[in-house]
Design a protein around this motif. Structure first.
Motif, PDB file in Angstrom:
ATOM      1  N   SER A 105       0.808  -1.225   0.000  1.00  0.00           N
ATOM      2  CA  SER A 105       0.000   0.000   0.000  1.00  0.00           C
ATOM      3  C   SER A 105       0.844   1.279   0.000  1.00  0.00           C
ATOM      4  CB  SER A 105      -0.996  -0.011   1.161  1.00  0.00           C
ATOM      5  OG  SER A 105      -0.295  -0.156   2.372  1.00  0.00           O
ATOM      6  N   ALA A 106       2.127   1.158   0.326  1.00  0.00           N
ATOM      7  CA  ALA A 106       2.967   2.365   0.325  1.00  0.00           C
ATOM      8  C   ALA A 106       3.826   2.461  -0.943  1.00  0.00           C
ATOM      9  CB  ALA A 106       3.854   2.369   1.565  1.00  0.00           C
ATOM     10  N   VAL A 107       3.682   1.490  -1.853  1.00  0.00           N
ATOM     11  CA  VAL A 107       4.497   1.509  -3.085  1.00  0.00           C
ATOM     12  C   VAL A 107       3.980   2.608  -4.031  1.00  0.00           C
ATOM     13  CG1 VAL A 107       5.135   0.172  -5.148  1.00  0.00           C
ATOM     14  CG2 VAL A 107       5.097  -0.947  -2.904  1.00  0.00           C
ATOM     15  N   ARG A 108       4.901   3.362  -4.625  1.00  0.00           N
ATOM     16  CA  ARG A 108       4.507   4.443  -5.543  1.00  0.00           C
ATOM     17  C   ARG A 108       5.116   4.281  -6.941  1.00  0.00           C
ATOM     18  NH1 ARG A 108       1.565   4.473  -2.128  1.00  0.00           N
ATOM     19  NH2 ARG A 108       1.151   6.000  -0.503  1.00  0.00           N
ATOM     20  N   GLN A 109       6.036   3.331  -7.077  1.00  0.00           N
ATOM     21  CA  GLN A 109       6.691   3.105  -8.367  1.00  0.00           C
ATOM     22  C   GLN A 109       6.424   1.681  -8.820  1.00  0.00           C
ATOM     23  OE1 GLN A 109       8.587   5.280 -10.092  1.00  0.00           O
ATOM     24  NE2 GLN A 109       8.365   6.880  -8.522  1.00  0.00           N
ATOM     25  N   TRP A 110       6.155   1.527 -10.083  1.00  0.00           N
ATOM     26  CA  TRP A 110       5.924   0.199 -10.660  1.00  0.00           C
ATOM     27  C   TRP A 110       7.077  -0.745 -10.327  1.00  0.00           C
ATOM     28  CZ3 TRP A 110       2.523  -3.034 -12.513  1.00  0.00           C
ATOM     29  CH2 TRP A 110       2.901  -4.041 -13.407  1.00  0.00           C
ATOM     30  N   SER A 111       8.304  -0.240 -10.459  1.00  0.00           N
ATOM     31  CA  SER A 111       9.478  -1.102 -10.256  1.00  0.00           C
ATOM     32  C   SER A 111       9.626  -1.535  -8.795  1.00  0.00           C
ATOM     33  CB  SER A 111      10.751  -0.388 -10.732  1.00  0.00           C
ATOM     34  OG  SER A 111      10.822   0.870 -10.088  1.00  0.00           O
TER      35      SER A 111
END
Ligand code: IMP
Length: 430
Positions: A385-391
């Protein structure tokens, strides 16, 4: 970029409201073109939760105009309640709401008629509707003899005369069919609805002409589909559908704007599938997996509070919906809900009587017998839920999303990992 449409590619509740809200900055007008108060959007904005039903989501953004198009069915008391609640929450509506004078009006007998078909239908014919009078109102619209449009409310004499004839007809039918039906008083309904018309008067206009003028001035329109493409009356899982063209097919007829004026075609999907009400759902998981998705994804109807049926992603059904709705990019919602499920599945075909098919069968009897053919994927355990980049997504999550994007035949451009605006991964600029 010019105008955009945001349409659900499943059976509704794809979290389209968040995508519309995200795109408001690049648009000037948000347009609803079908459905009515059967739709429910929950939008969290600056920490406040807003529940929208008939009013387009854009109303939460100052400076955005909102149109309720001719293809929408309007229940004036529901609309007035929504306007009052939004106003009490501090939303300045002012002159920003535009209601089509051609939109059909839901009247009290529509609610009674729906009760009749839903309550007295045998279990097999029960559709599980939202009971907002949507089907009966559209039936009267297409039947013509009993249809009432917003514009009619501004001609009290002819409206009252016609209403008396319609109510007489409906009362005779409903008294015969519904044992506890209390006949409707045409005079009282006339008074009530003319009162609503007075209060809504400042908002009602020819929205088709208004929209074309807006386009001529270079304003950018954002079409907000309600329900999802698989509930489309022509292209969905008939008869377990809603009564309007809830795919992008409804835009031209429901707003008067031809689709060649639209530049961007976004199809919104959940990373799994849900459906409320009856009807075929080949990938349904009526088991622990389904319960887990329901619990983690808070899968309960916004309008009716009913628990949603939950299941695996269905690339056959979404592929069909994406073709009908002309989607050129996918927004994948609620990917975070799948964290912690050891094995994920995607339906890539159906098996029907020993044959493999990749198109939706027209006959309900066939659709109900379709068995999904799955491809399986390892899940991931991380909280994303805290991820902001696809990678930065776990490789398993990327593989899963990329796979169904390929199967559907439409590239994924947006991934949502939580309800907040910030919890969004953009694979291209919004
Ligand atoms: P109706 O639109 O109330 O006639 O309901 C017809 C079917 O569409 C039922 O299965 C409803 O549960 C479903 N439906 C209607 N509106 C929505 C929605 O906004 N989200 C999801 N399902 C909906």
């Amino acid at each position: 970029m010019g105008s955009t449409c945001v349409v659900g590619l499943q059976w509704g509740d794809e979290a389209k409201g968040k995508i519309v809200d995200l795109l408001c900055d690049q648009h000037d007008v948000v347009v609803r073109y079908q459905g009515g108060a059967n739709a429910g959007h929950t939008v969290v904005h600056d920490g406040v939760t807003y529940k929208l039903s008939l009013v387009p989501t854009g109303i939460l953004r100052p400076g955005i105009d909102c149109v309720i198009g001719n293809g929408v069915v309007v229940h004036p008391p529901a609309l007035l309640r929504e306007i009052e609640t939004l106003t009490a929450q501090g939303v300045q509506i002012g002159q920003r709401l535009h209601i089509s004078d051609r939109a059909h009006v839901i009247l009290p007998y529509h609610l009674a008629e729906e009760r009749l078909t839903e309550e007295s239908a045998s279990a097999a014919d029960h559709l599980g509707t939202t009971r907002r009078g949507i089907g009966p109102c559209y039936r009267d619209k297409v039947g013509r003899v009993h249809g009432v449009r917003m514009a009619d409310l501004y001609h009290p004499g002819p409206f009252r005369e016609r209403l008396a004839r319609i109510v007489d007809y409906k009362n005779r039918l409903l008294t015969a069919m519904l044992p506890d039906f209390v006949p409707i008083d045409a005079q009282a309904v006339g008074d009530e609805f003319l009162g609503y018309a007075d209060r809504l008067g400042g908002f009602v206009r020819d929205t088709t002409t208004w929209l074309h003028q807006a386009l001529d001035q270079g304003r950018r329109l954002l079409f907000e589909g309600a329900q999802g493409s698989l509930l489309d009356v022509d292209h969905g899982s008939y008869p377990y559908v809603t009564s309007s063209n809830s795919s992008a097919a409804g835009i031209a007829s429901g707003s008067g704007v031809p689709t060649r004026r639209i530049d961007r075609w976004i199809g919104v999907v959940k990373a799994y599938t849900t459906r409320v009400g009856g009807g075929p759902f080949p990938t349904e998981q009526d088991n622990e997996t389904g319960e887990r998705i329901r619990r983690v994804g808070k899968e309960y109807g916004t309008v009716t509070g009913r628990p949603r049926r939950c299941g695996w992603f269905d690339a056959v059904a979404v592929g069909h919906a994406a073709r009908i709705s002309g989607s050129t990019e996918l927004a994948v919602m609620l990917l975070d809900v799948l964290s912690g499920i050891p094995e994920l599945k995607v339906a890539i075909a159906y098996e029907l009587d020993g044959r493999r098919i990749t198109a939706l069968p027209a006959a309900l009897a066939d659709f109900q017998r379709c068995r999904p053919v799955y491809e399986s994927f390892p899940g991931w355990t991380e909280d994303i839920s805290a991820v902001r980049q696809w990678s930065d997504l776990p490789v398993q999550a990327r593989n899963y999303v990329e796979f169904f994007g390929r199967r559907v035949g439409v590239p994924v451009r947006i991934v949502s990992v939580g309800p907040d605006r910030a919890q969004t991964i953009l694979l291209r600029s919004p």
